[in-house]
Scaffold this motif. Structure first.
Motif, PDB file in Angstrom:
ATOM      1  N   VAL A   1       0.929  26.894 -12.281  1.00  0.00           N
ATOM      2  CA  VAL A   1       0.417  26.756 -10.915  1.00  0.00           C
ATOM      3  C   VAL A   1      -0.828  25.865 -10.913  1.00  0.00           C
ATOM      4  CG1 VAL A   1      -0.687  28.010  -9.019  1.00  0.00           C
ATOM      5  CG2 VAL A   1       1.385  28.919 -10.074  1.00  0.00           C
ATOM      6  N   GLU A   2      -1.735  26.098 -11.871  1.00  0.00           N
ATOM      7  CA  GLU A   2      -2.956  25.292 -11.926  1.00  0.00           C
ATOM      8  C   GLU A   2      -2.636  23.835 -12.265  1.00  0.00           C
ATOM      9  OE1 GLU A   2      -7.433  25.453 -13.805  1.00  0.00           O
ATOM     10  OE2 GLU A   2      -6.098  27.161 -14.048  1.00  0.00           O
ATOM     11  N   ALA A   3      -1.689  23.615 -13.170  1.00  0.00           N
ATOM     12  CA  ALA A   3      -1.286  22.243 -13.507  1.00  0.00           C
ATOM     13  C   ALA A   3      -0.680  21.558 -12.285  1.00  0.00           C
ATOM     14  CB  ALA A   3      -0.300  22.255 -14.665  1.00  0.00           C
ATOM     15  N   GLY A   4       0.145  22.278 -11.525  1.00  0.00           N
ATOM     16  CA  GLY A   4       0.715  21.712 -10.305  1.00  0.00           C
ATOM     17  C   GLY A   4      -0.352  21.375  -9.282  1.00  0.00           C
ATOM     18  N   THR A   5      -1.342  22.248  -9.159  1.00  0.00           N
ATOM     19  CA  THR A   5      -2.441  21.996  -8.227  1.00  0.00           C
ATOM     20  C   THR A   5      -3.245  20.775  -8.651  1.00  0.00           C
ATOM     21  OG1 THR A   5      -2.571  24.359  -7.752  1.00  0.00           O
ATOM     22  CG2 THR A   5      -4.488  23.035  -7.173  1.00  0.00           C
ATOM     23  N   LEU A   6      -3.520  20.672  -9.955  1.00  0.00           N
ATOM     24  CA  LEU A   6      -4.259  19.508 -10.447  1.00  0.00           C
ATOM     25  C   LEU A   6      -3.455  18.221 -10.244  1.00  0.00           C
ATOM     26  CD1 LEU A   6      -5.722  20.992 -13.746  1.00  0.00           C
ATOM     27  CD2 LEU A   6      -7.002  20.327 -11.708  1.00  0.00           C
ATOM     28  N   GLY A   7      -2.144  18.282 -10.485  1.00  0.00           N
ATOM     29  CA  GLY A   7      -1.297  17.112 -10.274  1.00  0.00           C
ATOM     30  C   GLY A   7      -1.266  16.686  -8.814  1.00  0.00           C
TER      31      GLY A   7
ATOM     32  N   MET B   1       0.832  -1.203   0.000  1.00  0.00           N
ATOM     33  CA  MET B   1       0.000   0.000   0.000  1.00  0.00           C
ATOM     34  C   MET B   1       0.870   1.258   0.000  1.00  0.00           C
ATOM     35  SD  MET B   1      -2.871   1.071   2.838  1.00  0.00           S
ATOM     36  CE  MET B   1      -1.684   1.243   4.161  1.00  0.00           C
ATOM     37  N   TRP B   2       1.877   1.320   0.864  1.00  0.00           N
ATOM     38  CA  TRP B   2       2.713   2.518   0.943  1.00  0.00           C
ATOM     39  C   TRP B   2       3.622   2.675  -0.269  1.00  0.00           C
ATOM     40  CZ3 TRP B   2       1.071   6.327   3.487  1.00  0.00           C
ATOM     41  CH2 TRP B   2       0.329   6.133   4.645  1.00  0.00           C
ATOM     42  N   VAL B   3       4.087   1.569  -0.826  1.00  0.00           N
ATOM     43  CA  VAL B   3       4.899   1.664  -2.045  1.00  0.00           C
ATOM     44  C   VAL B   3       4.050   2.183  -3.205  1.00  0.00           C
ATOM     45  CG1 VAL B   3       6.121   0.286  -3.787  1.00  0.00           C
ATOM     46  CG2 VAL B   3       6.609  -0.044  -1.367  1.00  0.00           C
ATOM     47  N   VAL B   4       2.840   1.647  -3.342  1.00  0.00           N
ATOM     48  CA  VAL B   4       1.957   2.103  -4.429  1.00  0.00           C
ATOM     49  C   VAL B   4       1.557   3.556  -4.220  1.00  0.00           C
ATOM     50  CG1 VAL B   4      -0.319   1.765  -5.482  1.00  0.00           C
ATOM     51  CG2 VAL B   4       1.128  -0.199  -5.004  1.00  0.00           C
TER      52      VAL B   4
ATOM     53  N   THR C   1       3.064   9.565  -7.105  1.00  0.00           N
ATOM     54  CA  THR C   1       3.993  10.461  -7.800  1.00  0.00           C
ATOM     55  C   THR C   1       3.777  10.391  -9.306  1.00  0.00           C
ATOM     56  OG1 THR C   1       5.619  10.189  -6.046  1.00  0.00           O
ATOM     57  CG2 THR C   1       6.432  10.994  -8.160  1.00  0.00           C
ATOM     58  N   LEU C   2       3.657   9.183  -9.835  1.00  0.00           N
ATOM     59  CA  LEU C   2       3.453   9.012 -11.270  1.00  0.00           C
ATOM     60  C   LEU C   2       2.137   9.647 -11.726  1.00  0.00           C
ATOM     61  CD1 LEU C   2       4.473   7.731 -13.913  1.00  0.00           C
ATOM     62  CD2 LEU C   2       3.151   5.695 -13.308  1.00  0.00           C
ATOM     63  N   VAL C   3       1.063   9.388 -10.987  1.00  0.00           N
ATOM     64  CA  VAL C   3      -0.239   9.968 -11.341  1.00  0.00           C
ATOM     65  C   VAL C   3      -0.184  11.493 -11.284  1.00  0.00           C
ATOM     66  CG1 VAL C   3      -2.622  10.234 -10.515  1.00  0.00           C
ATOM     67  CG2 VAL C   3      -1.635   7.963 -10.738  1.00  0.00           C
ATOM     68  N   GLY C   4       0.456  12.037 -10.261  1.00  0.00           N
ATOM     69  CA  GLY C   4       0.567  13.487 -10.136  1.00  0.00           C
ATOM     70  C   GLY C   4       1.346  14.112 -11.275  1.00  0.00           C
ATOM     71  N   VAL C   5       2.471  13.499 -11.631  1.00  0.00           N
ATOM     72  CA  VAL C   5       3.303  14.043 -12.713  1.00  0.00           C
ATOM     73  C   VAL C   5       2.579  13.955 -14.055  1.00  0.00           C
ATOM     74  CG1 VAL C   5       5.421  13.613 -14.038  1.00  0.00           C
ATOM     75  CG2 VAL C   5       5.500  13.668 -11.557  1.00  0.00           C
ATOM     76  N   VAL C   6       1.959  12.811 -14.326  1.00  0.00           N
ATOM     77  CA  VAL C   6       1.242  12.645 -15.597  1.00  0.00           C
ATOM     78  C   VAL C   6       0.080  13.636 -15.689  1.00  0.00           C
ATOM     79  CG1 VAL C   6      -0.236  11.053 -16.904  1.00  0.00           C
ATOM     80  CG2 VAL C   6       1.933  10.261 -15.979  1.00  0.00           C
TER      81      VAL C   6
ATOM     82  N   ALA D   1      -5.728  12.151  -4.442  1.00  0.00           N
ATOM     83  CA  ALA D   1      -6.912  11.315  -4.666  1.00  0.00           C
ATOM     84  C   ALA D   1      -6.504   9.859  -4.890  1.00  0.00           C
ATOM     85  CB  ALA D   1      -7.702  11.840  -5.859  1.00  0.00           C
ATOM     86  N   PHE D   2      -5.471   9.649  -5.699  1.00  0.00           N
ATOM     87  CA  PHE D   2      -4.979   8.292  -5.935  1.00  0.00           C
ATOM     88  C   PHE D   2      -4.496   7.668  -4.630  1.00  0.00           C
ATOM     89  CE2 PHE D   2      -1.505   5.359  -6.844  1.00  0.00           C
ATOM     90  CZ  PHE D   2      -2.129   4.472  -7.707  1.00  0.00           C
ATOM     91  N   GLY D   3      -3.715   8.422  -3.868  1.00  0.00           N
ATOM     92  CA  GLY D   3      -3.222   7.920  -2.583  1.00  0.00           C
ATOM     93  C   GLY D   3      -4.367   7.583  -1.642  1.00  0.00           C
ATOM     94  N   GLY D   4      -5.400   8.418  -1.627  1.00  0.00           N
ATOM     95  CA  GLY D   4      -6.562   8.142  -0.781  1.00  0.00           C
ATOM     96  C   GLY D   4      -7.279   6.867  -1.175  1.00  0.00           C
ATOM     97  N   LEU D   5      -7.418   6.648  -2.480  1.00  0.00           N
ATOM     98  CA  LEU D   5      -8.069   5.419  -2.947  1.00  0.00           C
ATOM     99  C   LEU D   5      -7.250   4.184  -2.586  1.00  0.00           C
ATOM    100  CD1 LEU D   5      -9.386   6.499  -6.454  1.00  0.00           C
ATOM    101  CD2 LEU D   5     -10.742   5.935  -4.442  1.00  0.00           C
ATOM    102  N   VAL D   6      -5.943   4.260  -2.787  1.00  0.00           N
ATOM    103  CA  VAL D   6      -5.083   3.116  -2.452  1.00  0.00           C
ATOM    104  C   VAL D   6      -5.103   2.868  -0.949  1.00  0.00           C
ATOM    105  CG1 VAL D   6      -2.703   2.278  -2.459  1.00  0.00           C
ATOM    106  CG2 VAL D   6      -3.625   3.396  -4.486  1.00  0.00           C
TER     107      VAL D   6
END
Length: 196
Positions: free
Chosen positions: A144-150, A36-39, A45-50, A156-161
């Motif tokens: 700034v908006e792209a960083g906020t969305l990332g 869980m913590w590795v994912v 990080t991957l989801v945020g960057v993409v 959100a991904f971390g919360g789901l995992v």
């Protein structure tokens, strides 16, 4: 100091130590927590960057597709409208005239600043189809908006995992409680009279 550090390390790694009381479910739970913590770390990080890169590309496309045009007001615009809460509407839709790239004269209603007179030249924004649109975000605001969305996507991904990991741990706990209940039903009567 070394003794304190080794004690902390042992406490932190308690799930990995060999122990005669350790059950198979404890090992499974350990791997669930680790995965869980590795994912969350890597996947978040991957989801945020993409997401940030996709948003930045979308904003860049907006800046590429939209262009400003100088137009002439055909009618006077009303003064800024004051609302009850103190906010002011500074933009109104007014009839404007402009010359298109093909040389034809066009008219339409565009959002312009309030308080302008007919004949004034104002700047409006058009999309690639020649329709009125909003001004695209500036490069810094888009970043700034792209960083906020990332960041939001990563959280959100971390919360789901995390929720999925906690659900798996809850299921393991339920299984352990059921097993303890069955074992108690077998062993409890041998201990003599129950008090409940």
């Amino acid at each position: 100091m070394r003794r304190l550090t080794s004690r902390r390390r042992r406490r932190w790694l308690w799930r990995w130590r060999s122990n005669p009381l350790r059950r198979r479910d404890d090992v499974v739970e350990t791997w669930i927590v680790l995965a869980m913590w590795v994912v969350i770390g890597l996947g978040g990080t991957l989801v945020g960057v993409v997401t940030a890169q996709a948003a930045e590309a979308s904003f860049a496309q907006l800046r590429h597709d939209r262009h400003s045009a100088r137009v002439v007001l055909v009618e006077n615009t009303t003064r800024a409208v004051q609302t009850g809460e103190g906010a002011t509407y500074r933009h109104v839709r007014a009839k404007v005239r402009w010359t298109a790239p093909d040389g034809s004269v066009r008219t339409g209603r565009a959002p312009v600043d309030s308080g302008r007179n007919a004949g004034s030249r104002v700047t409006v924004w058009l999309d690639s189809n020649g329709q009125f649109t909003e001004k695209p975000p500036a490069a810094k605001a888009a970043a700034v908006e792209a960083g906020t969305l990332g960041t939001g996507a990563a959280l959100a991904f971390g919360g789901l995992v995390f929720a999925a990991g906690r659900l798996a741990q809850w299921r393991l706990d339920q299984r352990r409680y059921d097993r303890w209940g069955r074992e108690w039903d077998q062993v409890g009567p041998r201990w003599g009279r129950r008090t409940t």
